[in-house]
Design an enzyme around this catalytic site. Structure first.
Site, PDB file in Angstrom:
ATOM      1  N   GLU A 264      12.720   9.118   1.524  1.00 43.60           N
ATOM      2  CA  GLU A 264      13.022   7.765   1.728  1.00 43.60           C
ATOM      3  C   GLU A 264      13.720   6.985   0.497  1.00 43.60           C
ATOM      4  O   GLU A 264      13.117   6.953  -0.494  1.00 43.60           O
ATOM      5  CB  GLU A 264      12.079   6.914   2.207  1.00 43.60           C
ATOM      6  CG  GLU A 264      12.331   5.584   2.565  1.00 43.60           C
ATOM      7  CD  GLU A 264      11.040   4.345   2.780  1.00 43.60           C
ATOM      8  OE1 GLU A 264      11.380   3.515   3.098  1.00 43.60           O
ATOM      9  OE2 GLU A 264      10.085   5.000   2.938  1.00 43.60           O
ATOM     10  N   LYS A 396      -8.736  11.244   9.899  1.00 39.08           N
ATOM     11  CA  LYS A 396      -7.272  11.252  10.504  1.00 39.08           C
ATOM     12  C   LYS A 396      -7.135  10.299  11.641  1.00 39.08           C
ATOM     13  O   LYS A 396      -6.286  10.603  12.395  1.00 39.08           O
ATOM     14  CB  LYS A 396      -6.790  12.568  10.525  1.00 39.08           C
ATOM     15  CG  LYS A 396      -6.997  13.426   9.375  1.00 39.08           C
ATOM     16  CD  LYS A 396      -6.323  14.860   9.613  1.00 39.08           C
ATOM     17  CE  LYS A 396      -6.682  15.687   8.439  1.00 39.08           C
ATOM     18  NZ  LYS A 396      -6.600  17.175   8.418  1.00 39.08           N
ATOM     19  N   HIS A 570      18.594  -1.211   0.234  1.00 42.63           N
ATOM     20  CA  HIS A 570      18.521  -0.100   1.268  1.00 42.63           C
ATOM     21  C   HIS A 570      19.962   0.263   1.632  1.00 42.63           C
ATOM     22  O   HIS A 570      20.143   1.369   1.793  1.00 42.63           O
ATOM     23  CB  HIS A 570      17.719  -0.638   2.295  1.00 42.63           C
ATOM     24  CG  HIS A 570      16.240  -0.104   2.498  1.00 42.63           C
ATOM     25  ND1 HIS A 570      15.750   1.180   2.880  1.00 42.63           N
ATOM     26  CD2 HIS A 570      15.093  -0.564   1.638  1.00 42.63           C
ATOM     27  CE1 HIS A 570      14.484   1.345   2.546  1.00 42.63           C
ATOM     28  NE2 HIS A 570      13.983  -0.086   1.894  1.00 42.63           N
TER      29      HIS A 570
END
Ligand code: ADP
Length: 585
Positions: A264, A396, A570
């Site tokens: 990312e 989880k 971004h």
């Protein structure tokens, strides 16, 4: 990364009319990006125009020389031609020339957050903080000279030294058998006794079976023996994830360079900016509140009364010593801390908590629980063990029990960010941050009914650090539980920011931590393997680093949101110039 933008919370400086970013200001933007028509069309038009007007002007020039007319006397069609000449010349230069010049003159900025006044800011900030912070953090980004004894070994050479797997005729026969189904793919490692060869054969068989190419998925460069029976079954290669570095993170008086494995764009740069703000403000403090991994089996009885009997037995302090002796037999490091029970009718859920040294501890706690279950069977023969994990652990899955009771390491991390650092590094104000935190991380999350999600993007940092350091990335779910608090302090001149994370599940031994690349990242943090001094010290330090990195990430993203920078950065760093449609063909 999160893409929400709260325009109402922009600080005063962010409300100034935004300047349109010109091509000169943004070195990553190409002049050709601005064209509204397809390139081939505009290129053709301007080429034709350019050569036509050149031809026309040269002809009229020749005519003037022939008729002895002064050259500077021009008629209207010549004026139009000259204008067209300049227009097409500028276009062609812009298209073919300026991009080239840009690529020579400009380099991508090292810091996504740098702005026109950044250098000035850094001078100011460094004056306050006489300590010089390293590259990526402060002014001096020049590389130190290489030591004479350290020759540069090219990556290519290192690669060449590794034997590239070449399939032999014998391998070809095995591949055919795997394709035909006479040799099971999973048995290749044990049959061949060579994990890499097994992976190469499996990979080739898979390509033939599916008719799909695996070109691009590397085979070379991984120690396949090291993953056998530990990390991954039936390997065919590995996925590459870039590792970036954020920091130094100044935490509890120590500096850490935090490795983050991510795809990312912006994430590492943003965390790096947060680290810088923390560093320039004197660092962060992280405190470990609890350290205990949990496992909760589910057992069933004939009646709720019997289930309650066991609950009372397990929770009676008189029995704890016996139970812990039984539990602790499983490992040198596993030490029972407590058992918390919950009943659902005649079913009992027993949540065992134990310290696990430097291991994340799921295996360790499971072994201890199994010992206790075997032991209990003597006094409670009617106990029916349904599963060693009954989800009250809870592993989880987002679960209130972890949020409230904690799981793994519970950590709180805080820093006081100076007002001028908030302004100059984070480009916002204390007031805007406090307001945004209240409306987004607290109220907004309450409106959404989150469980442990009172933060901006803790999971971004947790996942990236987990992947880099060989943690179980699936535990990102509860490890990212985090409440971010922000408060104005020192008469509104400083920002107190904290992250409280009750269930950070990390280890520095076991699982993926022993693989070469993950181990290198742990080594960078100074927490590789088992702590020699105090068992558990490495994994506890790692948990505090995770919280510190989350603190940096929270600070930076919240600031970007408050200042309205998020979308802009971004767009700049997540959108490469590559034509994605072509790349995927
Ligand atoms: P997990 O319990 O996290 O799944 P493993 O059981 O795979 O991890 O790995 C823990 C192993 O490492 C155990 O066998 C344990 O005895 C060993 N070990 C060695 N040193 C340490 C240490 N300092 N802390 C915890 N475990 C350690």
């Amino acid at each position: 990364m999160e893409a929400t933008r709260l325009s109402s919370t922009k600080p005063v400086q962010a409300l100034k009319p935004r300047k349109t970013v010109s091509f000169d200001e943004d070195p990553l933007t190409k002049v050709s990006d601005a064209l509204p028509l397809p390139l081939y069309l505009t290129n053709a038009v301007f080429f034709t125009l350019f050569f036509s007007v050149v031809y026309f002007l040269l002809s009229s020039w020749r005519e003037k020389i022939r008729t002895s007319t002064p050259l500077h006397v021009v008629n209207s069609s010549e004026i139009v031609a000259i204008l067209a000449f300049f227009a097409s010349f500028i276009y062609l230069m812009a298209f073919f020339g300026i991009d080239f010049v840009q690529s020579l003159v400009f380099r991508p900025l090292p810091d996504v957050w740098i702005s026109e006044d950044e250098e000035e800011n850094e001078v100011l900030l460094c004056k306050e903080d006489a300590r010089k912070v390293p590259c990526g953090q402060a002014l001096d980004c020049s590389l130190p000279p290489l030591p004479a004894q350290a020759p540069i070994v090219s990556a290519q050479k290192v690669f060449d030294e590794k034997a590239v797997t070449v399939l032999t005729e014998e391998d070809e026969e095995i591949i055919k058998s795997v394709v035909a189904g006479t040799i099971p793919s999973y048995s290749l490692e044990s049959k061949l006794g060579d994990c890499k060869r097994a992976a190469a054969i499996r990979r080739e068989a898979l390509q033939r079976l599916t008719g799909k190419s695996l070109a691009g998925l590397p085979l070379e460069g991984l120690d396949y023996e090291s993953i056998l029976g530990q990390c991954c079954e039936m390997p065919i290669g590995y996925v590459q994830i870039p590792v970036g570095i954020a920091g130094p993170l100044l935490l509890n008086g120590r500096e850490f360079s935090v490795p983050m494995a991510t795809t990312e764009g912006c994430l590492v740069a943003s965390t790096n900016r947060g680290c810088k703000a923390i560093h320039l403000s004197g660092g962060a403090t992280s405190v470990l509140l609890k350290d205990g991994m949990t496992r909760a089996p589910v057992v069933r009885f004939g009646t709720a009364k019997r289930a309650a009997d066991l609950k009372l037995y397990l929770e009676d302090p008189i029995n704890f010593e016996t139970l812990s002796v039984v539990f602790n037999r499983s490992s040198r490091f596993g030490r029972l801390q407590g058992i918390k029970c919950a009943i659902a009718g005649k079913n009992l859920y027993m949540r065992f908590t134990c310290s696990t040294g430097d291991a994340m501890g799921m295996n360790m706690v499971s072994k201890g629980v199994q010992n206790v279950l075997d032991f209990l069977q003597t006094d409670f023969p009617d106990m029916d063990v349904l599963g060693i994990s009954g989800n009250f652990c809870s592993d989880k899955k987002p679960a209130a029990v972890n949020w409230i009771e904690g799981r793994g390491k519970s950590v709180v991390c805080e820093a006081i960010i100076k007002g001028d650092v908030v302004r100059k590094v984070l480009k916002t104000s204390v007031e805007s941050l406090v307001e945004l935190n209240m409306l987004k991380n607290l109220t907004g999350s309450a409106m959404a009914g989150v469980l442990g999600g009172f933060n901006a993007h803790a999971s971004n940092i947790v996942s990236a650090v987990y992947i880099a350091t060989g943690q179980d990335p699936a535990q990102n779910v509860e490890s990212s539980h985090c409440i971010t608090m922000m408060e104005a302090v020192n008469d509104g001149k400083g920002l107190h920011v904290s992250v409280t994370m009750p269930s950070i599940e990390v280890g520095t031994v076991g699982g993926g931590t022993q693989l070469a690349s993950q181990s290198a990242c742990l080594n960078l943090l100074g927490v590789k393997g088992a702590s020699k001094e105090v068992p558990g010290a490495n994994s506890r330090t790692l948990a505090t680093i995770v919280a510190g990195a989350v603190l940096a990430g929270e600070l930076s993203l919240m600031s970007a949101l408050a200042a309205g920078q998020l979308v802009k950065s971004h767009m700049k760093y997540n959108r490469s110039n590559k034509d994605v449609s072509k790349a995927s063909s």
